[in-house]
Design a protein around this motif. Sequence first.
Motif, PDB file in Angstrom:
ATOM      1  N   ILE A  88      43.659  72.770  89.491  1.00 38.65           N
ATOM      2  CA  ILE A  88      43.780  73.390  88.179  1.00 38.65           C
ATOM      3  C   ILE A  88      42.376  73.805  87.776  1.00 38.65           C
ATOM      4  O   ILE A  88      41.437  73.005  87.778  1.00 38.65           O
ATOM      5  CB  ILE A  88      44.395  72.433  87.136  1.00 38.65           C
ATOM      6  CG1 ILE A  88      45.816  72.130  87.567  1.00 38.65           C
ATOM      7  CG2 ILE A  88      44.312  73.045  85.744  1.00 38.65           C
ATOM      8  CD1 ILE A  88      46.645  71.368  86.583  1.00 38.65           C
ATOM      9  N   VAL A  89      42.239  75.108  87.445  1.00 37.91           N
ATOM     10  CA  VAL A  89      40.954  75.680  87.084  1.00 37.91           C
ATOM     11  C   VAL A  89      41.045  76.171  85.652  1.00 37.91           C
ATOM     12  O   VAL A  89      42.030  76.796  85.262  1.00 37.91           O
ATOM     13  CB  VAL A  89      40.603  76.861  88.023  1.00 37.91           C
ATOM     14  CG1 VAL A  89      39.296  77.491  87.648  1.00 37.91           C
ATOM     15  CG2 VAL A  89      40.593  76.408  89.464  1.00 37.91           C
ATOM     16  N   THR A  90      39.997  75.909  84.856  1.00 39.82           N
ATOM     17  CA  THR A  90      39.954  76.373  83.476  1.00 39.82           C
ATOM     18  C   THR A  90      38.982  77.536  83.381  1.00 39.82           C
ATOM     19  O   THR A  90      37.820  77.430  83.763  1.00 39.82           O
ATOM     20  CB  THR A  90      39.507  75.240  82.526  1.00 39.82           C
ATOM     21  OG1 THR A  90      40.377  74.130  82.696  1.00 39.82           O
ATOM     22  CG2 THR A  90      39.540  75.695  81.082  1.00 39.82           C
ATOM     23  N   VAL A  91      39.481  78.698  82.895  1.00 40.24           N
ATOM     24  CA  VAL A  91      38.666  79.890  82.720  1.00 40.24           C
ATOM     25  C   VAL A  91      38.818  80.351  81.282  1.00 40.24           C
ATOM     26  O   VAL A  91      39.927  80.631  80.827  1.00 40.24           O
ATOM     27  CB  VAL A  91      39.104  81.020  83.685  1.00 40.24           C
ATOM     28  CG1 VAL A  91      38.272  82.272  83.470  1.00 40.24           C
ATOM     29  CG2 VAL A  91      39.028  80.557  85.127  1.00 40.24           C
ATOM     30  N   ASN A  92      37.706  80.391  80.537  1.00 43.19           N
ATOM     31  CA  ASN A  92      37.720  80.790  79.131  1.00 43.19           C
ATOM     32  C   ASN A  92      38.756  80.017  78.322  1.00 43.19           C
ATOM     33  O   ASN A  92      39.468  80.558  77.501  1.00 43.19           O
ATOM     34  CB  ASN A  92      37.957  82.299  78.978  1.00 43.19           C
ATOM     35  CG  ASN A  92      36.832  83.128  79.523  1.00 43.19           C
ATOM     36  OD1 ASN A  92      35.693  82.695  79.557  1.00 43.19           O
ATOM     37  ND2 ASN A  92      37.153  84.328  79.969  1.00 43.19           N
ATOM     38  N   GLY A  93      38.860  78.735  78.585  1.00 45.21           N
ATOM     39  CA  GLY A  93      39.778  77.868  77.846  1.00 45.21           C
ATOM     40  C   GLY A  93      41.220  77.919  78.323  1.00 45.21           C
ATOM     41  O   GLY A  93      42.062  77.180  77.820  1.00 45.21           O
TER      42      GLY A  93
END
Length: 116
Positions: free
Chosen positions: A4-9
Amino acid sequence: MKYIVTVNGKKFEVEVERVENGNGSKQANETSKKVSAEEIGKAVAGGIKISAPMPGKILAVNVQEGQKVKKGDVLFILEAMKMENEIMSPEDGTVEKVVVSKGAQVASGDILAILK
Protein backbone atom coordinates in the motif's frame (compact mmCIF):
# COMPACT_ATOMS: atom_id res chain seq x y z
CA MET A 1 3.99 -8.90 -3.47
CA LYS A 2 1.34 -6.34 -2.68
CA TYR A 3 2.02 -3.03 -1.00
CA ILE A 4 0.00 0.00 0.00
CA VAL A 5 1.50 3.29 -1.17
CA THR A 6 0.34 6.75 -0.09
CA VAL A 7 0.58 9.51 -2.71
CA ASN A 8 -0.64 13.02 -1.83
CA GLY A 9 -2.68 11.60 1.05
CA LYS A 10 -4.39 8.97 -1.12
CA LYS A 11 -3.70 5.27 -0.55
CA PHE A 12 -3.11 2.94 -3.47
CA GLU A 13 -2.63 -0.81 -3.46
CA VAL A 14 0.19 -1.82 -5.81
CA GLU A 15 1.56 -5.17 -6.84
CA VAL A 16 5.28 -5.63 -7.52
CA GLU A 17 6.72 -8.43 -9.65
CA ARG A 18 10.26 -9.75 -9.77
CA VAL A 19 11.77 -9.56 -13.28
CA GLU A 20 14.17 -11.90 -15.07
CA ASN A 21 17.53 -10.59 -13.90
CA GLY A 22 16.36 -8.73 -10.82
CA ASN A 23 17.22 -5.15 -11.79
CA GLY A 24 14.31 -4.25 -14.08
CA SER A 25 16.18 -4.62 -17.36
CA LYS A 26 16.11 -7.46 -19.83
CA GLN A 27 19.12 -9.40 -21.04
CA ALA A 28 20.60 -8.34 -24.39
CA ASN A 29 19.46 -10.28 -27.39
CA GLU A 30 21.99 -13.08 -27.98
CA THR A 31 21.75 -12.63 -31.75
CA SER A 32 23.07 -9.06 -31.61
CA LYS A 33 26.18 -8.49 -33.68
CA LYS A 34 29.46 -7.78 -31.93
CA VAL A 35 31.57 -5.33 -33.93
CA SER A 36 35.08 -4.36 -32.90
CA ALA A 37 36.16 -0.74 -32.42
CA GLU A 38 38.77 -1.32 -35.13
CA GLU A 39 36.11 -2.33 -37.68
CA ILE A 40 34.03 0.74 -36.82
CA GLY A 41 37.09 2.98 -37.03
CA LYS A 42 37.97 1.72 -40.51
CA ALA A 43 34.41 2.17 -41.79
CA VAL A 44 33.91 5.62 -40.21
CA ALA A 45 37.14 7.01 -41.71
CA GLY A 46 35.65 7.44 -45.17
CA GLY A 47 31.92 7.27 -44.65
CA ILE A 48 28.86 8.99 -43.28
CA LYS A 49 27.89 7.90 -39.77
CA ILE A 50 24.25 7.12 -39.11
CA SER A 51 23.83 7.55 -35.35
CA ALA A 52 21.02 6.94 -32.88
CA PRO A 53 19.38 10.29 -32.05
CA MET A 54 18.19 8.98 -28.69
CA PRO A 55 18.47 5.85 -26.53
CA GLY A 56 16.14 3.01 -27.40
CA LYS A 57 15.67 -0.41 -28.95
CA ILE A 58 16.14 -1.28 -32.63
CA LEU A 59 12.81 -2.72 -33.85
CA ALA A 60 13.78 -3.12 -37.51
CA VAL A 61 16.88 -3.05 -39.68
CA ASN A 62 15.72 -2.29 -43.23
CA VAL A 63 19.14 -2.37 -44.94
CA GLN A 64 22.03 -4.75 -45.58
CA GLU A 65 25.69 -4.13 -46.26
CA GLY A 66 26.25 -3.29 -49.92
CA GLN A 67 22.67 -2.07 -50.46
CA LYS A 68 22.16 1.23 -52.32
CA VAL A 69 19.95 3.76 -50.54
CA LYS A 70 18.44 7.10 -51.50
CA LYS A 71 18.07 10.20 -49.37
CA GLY A 72 15.02 9.75 -47.10
CA ASP A 73 14.95 5.93 -47.22
CA VAL A 74 14.09 4.43 -43.81
CA LEU A 75 17.18 2.54 -42.63
CA PHE A 76 16.13 1.64 -39.07
CA ILE A 77 13.13 1.84 -36.78
CA LEU A 78 14.06 2.81 -33.24
CA GLU A 79 11.62 2.47 -30.34
CA ALA A 80 12.11 5.16 -27.72
CA MET A 81 9.63 6.15 -25.02
CA LYS A 82 6.98 3.80 -26.51
CA MET A 83 7.18 5.56 -29.89
CA GLU A 84 8.59 4.25 -33.16
CA ASN A 85 11.12 6.60 -34.76
CA GLU A 86 12.29 6.22 -38.35
CA ILE A 87 16.02 6.70 -38.89
CA MET A 88 16.41 7.88 -42.49
CA SER A 89 19.30 8.16 -44.89
CA PRO A 90 20.67 11.73 -44.97
CA GLU A 91 21.79 11.30 -48.61
CA ASP A 92 22.17 8.83 -51.47
CA GLY A 93 24.85 6.19 -51.01
CA THR A 94 25.75 2.58 -50.37
CA VAL A 95 25.59 0.90 -46.97
CA GLU A 96 29.22 0.17 -46.05
CA LYS A 97 28.59 -1.37 -42.61
CA VAL A 98 25.55 -2.19 -40.47
CA VAL A 99 26.67 -2.09 -36.84
CA VAL A 100 23.44 -3.05 -35.00
CA SER A 101 20.85 -5.77 -35.33
CA LYS A 102 17.16 -6.09 -34.54
CA GLY A 103 16.54 -6.11 -30.79
CA ALA A 104 19.74 -4.26 -29.86
CA GLN A 105 19.62 -1.56 -27.18
CA VAL A 106 21.41 1.62 -28.26
CA ALA A 107 22.43 4.81 -26.49
CA SER A 108 22.17 8.31 -27.90
CA GLY A 109 24.98 8.83 -30.41
CA ASP A 110 25.73 5.14 -30.96
CA ILE A 111 26.67 4.39 -34.58
CA LEU A 112 24.01 2.29 -36.34
CA ALA A 113 25.49 2.17 -39.84
CA ILE A 114 28.07 3.71 -42.15
CA LEU A 115 27.24 4.98 -45.66
CA LYS A 116 29.68 5.59 -48.52
